[in-house]
Each structure stands twice: as C-alpha cells, then as structure tokens.
Scaffold this motif. Sequence first.
Motif, mmCIF file in Angstrom:
data_model
loop_
_atom_site.group_PDB
_atom_site.id
_atom_site.type_symbol
_atom_site.label_atom_id
_atom_site.label_comp_id
_atom_site.label_asym_id
_atom_site.label_seq_id
_atom_site.Cartn_x
_atom_site.Cartn_y
_atom_site.Cartn_z
ATOM 1 N N PRO A 157 6.227 1.800 -1.345
ATOM 2 C CA PRO A 157 5.960 1.715 -2.784
ATOM 3 C C PRO A 157 7.231 1.693 -3.629
ATOM 4 C CG PRO A 157 4.438 3.245 -1.767
ATOM 5 C CD PRO A 157 5.433 2.864 -0.709
ATOM 6 N N TYR B 148 -2.456 -0.840 -3.879
ATOM 7 C CA TYR B 148 -2.013 -0.644 -2.494
ATOM 8 C C TYR B 148 -3.217 -0.622 -1.555
ATOM 9 C CZ TYR B 148 2.336 0.755 -4.770
ATOM 10 O OH TYR B 148 3.482 0.782 -5.539
ATOM 11 N N THR C 20 -0.833 -5.727 -0.346
ATOM 12 C CA THR C 20 -0.554 -5.242 -1.690
ATOM 13 C C THR C 20 -0.876 -6.337 -2.697
ATOM 14 O OG1 THR C 20 1.279 -3.921 -0.806
ATOM 15 C CG2 THR C 20 1.193 -4.225 -3.190
#
Length: 308
Positions: free
Chosen positions: A236, A250, A255
């Motif tokens: 991330p 996510y 993603t």
Amino acid sequence: MDTLLTVQNLKKSFKDKEALKGISFEVHRGEIMAILGPNGAGKSTTIRNIMGIMYPDSGEIHFHQQTGEGIPKSKIGYLPEERGLYKDVKVMDILLYLADLKDYPISKAKERVLKYLKKFDLEGKENTSVEELSKGMSQKVQFIGSILHEPDLLILDEPFSGLDPVSQEVFKEEISSLAANGTAILLSSHQMNLVEQMCDRLFMIQHGQKVIYGTLDEVKKQYANFKCILHGENPPALLEKIPEVDRIEYQGTRTILHLQKGVVPHHWLKQLPVDLDIQELHINRISLHEIFIDIATDKHLISQEGGS
C-alpha cells in the motif's frame, strides 16, 4: 428530434409516502430510453402513470399531443414485469385477443403472429396452450403480444428477466430493429450491461427524484473519469505514492485505482513508479453498473463533474 412522450413535473403520493417528486423527461421517436432505479425508487409508479393504470397527483403526461385519459392506449405496447397470460388458452387465441383489445385488424394480426412465432423459435406452437410452454417461451409470447399491434411507444419492464443468453440476443435484436423503424422504446431493466449496450439515453430515479438524465457518454463524463485495475504484489505504501488517484480499493494482489477527474491516461501512466510490480494492467471508464450501485446505495464514492 420528434418527441413522442413528455413527462412534466410528475408527482404521486401514497398516503404519507411521496413516490414521485416532480420528475420530468422525454422519449423521442426511434430511440431506446432506459428508465433506471433501485426497487422502490418510483419506476413502476412512473410507468403505471404513463399507462393510465393510475393518475398523478399533479404534473402532466403528453403523448401524441394528448394527455390524461385522452392518451390512445392502442398506440402503446406494454410488457409488464409481472408476467400474466391465461394459462388454459392457446397461443394464437391469446395473441389475437390482445390484438383485438388494441383495435388491430385480426387478419393482419394472425399473419404477424405466425411471423413472430417463427422468428422467436416458436414455430408450430400457435395451437399450444400457454400452460404447456416453458417460462422462456411464455415470456416470448407475452413480448409478441406487446408489439403485435405495431405501437408507436413500447414500454418494456424487465424484458430480459429469466431469458437464456440466446433468447436475450433475439430480444435485443428485435428491440433495436423496432427502434430503427421509428418505435419509441422506454426500457426498465436491472441488467446494466444490456442497458449499456442498447440504450441511447438514460433516466435514473432515486427516492422519487431524477439523479441521471442524458446519453451514456454524458453520464460517464459526469460520473467519474477512469479507473486502473492493477494485478501485482505491491505494498500500500508504494501505491499511495502514485499521483492523481482519488481512492484505492485493495483486493489482495488486485488493486483498483480510481483516477481523479481530468486525468489523461497515457500521461498518467508515465508517472507510475519504476519499481511497481505489474502483472496485468487495464484502464477503462467506470461502468454503468458501478454508477448505478454507487447512486442506489447512497455511497457517493464516485466523483462527479464539479464535485470531489
């Protein structure tokens, strides 16, 4: 553009619930116009007011320059969401009965019945009773009943529900053909992929009010820009450094990056970190399904023109 149906400031209440709060839209000759909304939004109430099944508390519906009880029902075809044919009646008899209700010549109706039975793979079923038909076959018969009298306006409420993919294609082709030949079509469906493929314009209701009205391109320009679907092992912290991203979803190694308004995809791609793990990457506009879900659930996650 030839406007066939005009709905002006339509309001309708049931006891203490305001079902329609002043909605307005037009349907043009030769177009397929989608009327969308979650259950309880006011779609069925709108359709029933157009059909004269009920009448609005205020506002007007104009069709062929006529309004209210003067609207000629013989010029309108209607496929309701709730299917209902007399089960112990033969297919030909029920279709000729429906044509007669619309003051359509019986001899001409019989020719058209045989033509449509062949087109919808029901040839030889004219003397079969409705109760002997499968659900899909019965739906085809009811669809034929809605178009047999050559209506100027055709209202279709969930026409694809319960159909197999082959039958859906047949319906799509026939609906598009009718529009190409000048029929104005008002289509209600929850199958957004089919709406996106077929419809010229969209009208969406939420809580009895208009929330979308325009062409698909106009709607997509209004509701968000592009999204990037990225497959790869990326932390991330790395993804959050990517510029011009409105929000990130996510989903494990998958993603979804929702890009900000005004982003130009090929310029944006040049800004991706060189150490980004890219197994697959797709950039496309947001789908009508996603717009529908966002509005229907009141999430307001999708940015709009002039908003954030």
